[in-house]
Every structure is written in structure tokens, then in C-alpha cells.
Scaffold this active site. Sequence first.
Site, PDB file in Angstrom:
ATOM      1  CB  SER A   1      -0.889   0.059   1.248  1.00 28.22           C
ATOM      2  OG  SER A   1      -1.546  -1.149   1.449  1.00 28.22           O
TER       3      SER A   1
ATOM      4  CG  HIS B   1      -3.220  -5.012  -2.018  1.00 26.19           C
ATOM      5  ND1 HIS B   1      -1.939  -5.090  -1.528  1.00 26.19           N
ATOM      6  CD2 HIS B   1      -3.951  -4.480  -1.018  1.00 26.19           C
ATOM      7  CE1 HIS B   1      -1.921  -4.630  -0.274  1.00 26.19           C
ATOM      8  NE2 HIS B   1      -3.121  -4.265   0.059  1.00 26.19           N
TER       9      HIS B   1
ATOM     10  NE  ARG C   1       3.392  -8.132   0.717  1.00 21.98           N
ATOM     11  CZ  ARG C   1       4.079  -7.015   0.956  1.00 21.98           C
ATOM     12  NH1 ARG C   1       3.481  -5.849   0.953  1.00 21.98           N
ATOM     13  NH2 ARG C   1       5.376  -7.065   1.174  1.00 21.98           N
ATOM     14  CB  THR C   2      -1.050 -14.324  -1.269  1.00 24.52           C
ATOM     15  OG1 THR C   2      -1.357 -14.431  -2.662  1.00 24.52           O
ATOM     16  CG2 THR C   2      -2.061 -15.146  -0.481  1.00 24.52           C
ATOM     17  CG  HIS C   3      -1.978  -9.584   2.793  1.00 24.95           C
ATOM     18  ND1 HIS C   3      -2.401  -9.102   1.576  1.00 24.95           N
ATOM     19  CD2 HIS C   3      -1.157  -8.636   3.308  1.00 24.95           C
ATOM     20  CE1 HIS C   3      -1.860  -7.913   1.365  1.00 24.95           C
ATOM     21  NE2 HIS C   3      -1.097  -7.602   2.411  1.00 24.95           N
TER      22      HIS C   3
ATOM     23  CD  GLU D   1      -1.935  -4.414  14.968  1.00 22.45           C
ATOM     24  OE1 GLU D   1      -2.123  -3.227  14.622  1.00 22.45           O
ATOM     25  OE2 GLU D   1      -1.673  -5.319  14.151  1.00 22.45           O
TER      26      GLU D   1
ATOM     27  CB  SER E   1       2.669  -8.093   4.364  1.00 26.10           C
ATOM     28  OG  SER E   1       3.362  -6.881   4.536  1.00 26.10           O
TER      29      SER E   1
ATOM     30  CG  ASN F   1      -2.461   3.073  10.294  1.00 25.92           C
ATOM     31  OD1 ASN F   1      -2.157   2.460   9.276  1.00 25.92           O
ATOM     32  ND2 ASN F   1      -2.504   2.513  11.490  1.00 25.92           N
TER      33      ASN F   1
HETATM   34  I1  8IG Z   1      -1.665   0.086   6.153  1.00 30.29           I
HETATM   35  O1  8IG Z   1      -2.061  -0.320  12.057  1.00 30.29           O
HETATM   36  C1  8IG Z   1      -1.648  -0.840   7.901  1.00 30.29           C
HETATM   37  N1  8IG Z   1      -1.417  -2.141   7.979  1.00 30.29           N
HETATM   38  N2  8IG Z   1      -1.232  -4.813  11.800  1.00 30.29           N
HETATM   39  N3  8IG Z   1      -1.654  -2.533  11.939  1.00 30.29           N
HETATM   40  C2  8IG Z   1      -1.399  -3.651  11.193  1.00 30.29           C
HETATM   41  N4  8IG Z   1      -1.304  -3.616   9.875  1.00 30.29           N
HETATM   42  C3  8IG Z   1      -1.470  -2.428   9.275  1.00 30.29           C
HETATM   43  C4  8IG Z   1      -1.734  -1.257   9.961  1.00 30.29           C
HETATM   44  C5  8IG Z   1      -1.822  -1.310  11.373  1.00 30.29           C
HETATM   45  N5  8IG Z   1      -1.851  -0.260   9.074  1.00 30.29           N
END
Ligand code: 8IG
Length: 282
Positions: A41, A73, A94-96, A195, A214, A237
Site C-alpha cells: 500500500s 492491491h 501479494r497474498t496475505h 490491533e 505482511s 496510520n
Molecule cells: I496500512 O495499524 C496498515 N497495515 N497490523 N496494523 C497492522 N497492519 C497495518 C496497519 C496497522 N496499518
Amino acid sequence: MAEPSLDDLETPPTAVAELAAAALTERTGVERHDLALTLGSGWGAAARRLGEVVAEVPAADVPGFSVSGVPGHPGTLTSIALPNGLHALVIGARTHFYEGRGVRRVVHSVRTAAVAGARVMVLTNGAGGIDPAWAPGTPVLIRDHINLTAASPLEGPTFVDLTDLYSARLRGLAQEVDPSLAEGVYVQFRGPHYETPAEVAMARTIGGSIVGMSTALEAIAAREAGLEVLGLSLITNAAAGVTDQPLSHAEVLAAGREAEPRLADLLARIVDRVARDLAARP
Ligand code: 8IG
């Protein structure tokens, strides 16, 4: 004999990576990709800045790959001729781990890159920042990781050394390009939920500064395959509880879009530096 499949646990995953690399050679006409990048991203705009696009292959046409279900994606593999004559493979598919399709799918692109000839794997992602000094839009170099997925891409008694997983040498090259680049420890959670503030507090306590979903598993597979790893997170973020702002995927995408031109320029300069270094090494 049936075509090798990632779902067949009797077949080593590298057999499917070999098929994928052969398909890429056929579709791109490029015999060897010297380095590979996975664009997460916020990093997508970088592909076209790196050099000349030789070919764009839909992920669905390459064995073991499938189209991602995550908005933002894209699902393509792009072959790029770099200014110094080397070739880069850009993985926009990408595969998560949270997709629940197994860790083999998660790291298939990395294994394919290794078979395709790559010596360096550049892993990028969008992630949450634990350090309040990192405003959304800040790129951070990954210095190390903590894998909280309770999974590993390695199969059997494969005791891979992860000391210096995120190559100090490559981090040094990136910092030559931008001396202001911060470094952090990436904590991979399974997701797809973000989280809780308590989990972010735990991640901070155990030494983490970036939270994501990832890169750690991919980095482990890259090291197993003998690739040197460079990891870069875009902080999109503040991690949960770091500010009083709630998190939203829409906001994450917006922060990524806003930072994209700047990141594209930064990544192009870093890749150029790494590629020149690679060209000079036997
Ligand atoms: I973009 O705040 C993104 N990916 N675990 N936590 C987790 N993955 C994320 C976050 C986040 N922001």
C-alpha cells in the site's frame, strides 16, 4: 504426471516457483531478473519510475499466483529494464497470511523471484506506526522484525539464520540515498483486524515500532532462498491507541495515495543505487 501445485504437500513449493519463473521468462522475454520488489500500500506508483516497462503479466497467468481480493492491491507482475541494464521484477500481487490460503501462497512470489535469478528482494508495505514521531506518510527502513503470526514459511527442519535478515549493507545504501530515513522493528500480526491498543502497547514493550500484516514471513522465505532483503514500511496510520484517532482502511489508502509520488521517487533512487551496486558485484 499432474502439474505441480502449491496445494500438494508432497511437492516442494520450489517446483511451482520453477514453473512460475519459466512462465515469466516466456511472457517477458527476460532471461534473468536481477532484483525483485513487492509493492505494498502506497508504493504502487514506483513501478513505472524504476525504468522501462518490458512486460506486464497478469498474476492469474503465472502458476501459483492468484488475484488478490484486497482493494488497492493490483494483480500483476511487471518486468522492468533498469537504467543500468539490469532487470527488476515488480510483484504487485501479494497474498496475505490473513487470507487463510496457507503460507506457501504468501511466499510464492519471493520463491519465484529467487528462481528467476534475483539476488535482492525489496519488500515494501503500508503499516501502522508505534513511534508517535512518525506522521502518516513517513517511510521507515525495517531493521529487524518480530513474527507474531506463529507461522513459518519453512518446511521441515530448516534452521535458517535470521541474524542480519534485513541487510545492514542494503540499509546503508538506502541511507546514502536519504540520510533522514528512520529505522524500525516491524511486528507482523496475523490480521486482518488491526490491533487493540493493548496489543500495540505489547508490541512496543517487546521492542517493536511498526505493526503490519505482511513482510516478516516473506523476508524469512527470502533469506531461505539466499536473497538479500531490504524492507521499507510506509507509515499510513498511527497504530491503535497511539493517538485518539480510530483506524480505517479508507484512511490508510488515502494516506498511501498522498505519499505515493514522494515514495515512488525515493524508491526509484534506492533501487538505482542497489542495482548499480549489484552490477559491480560478481
Ligand atoms: I496500512 O495499524 C496498515 N497495515 N497490523 N496494523 C497492522 N497492519 C497495518 C496497519 C496497522 N496499518
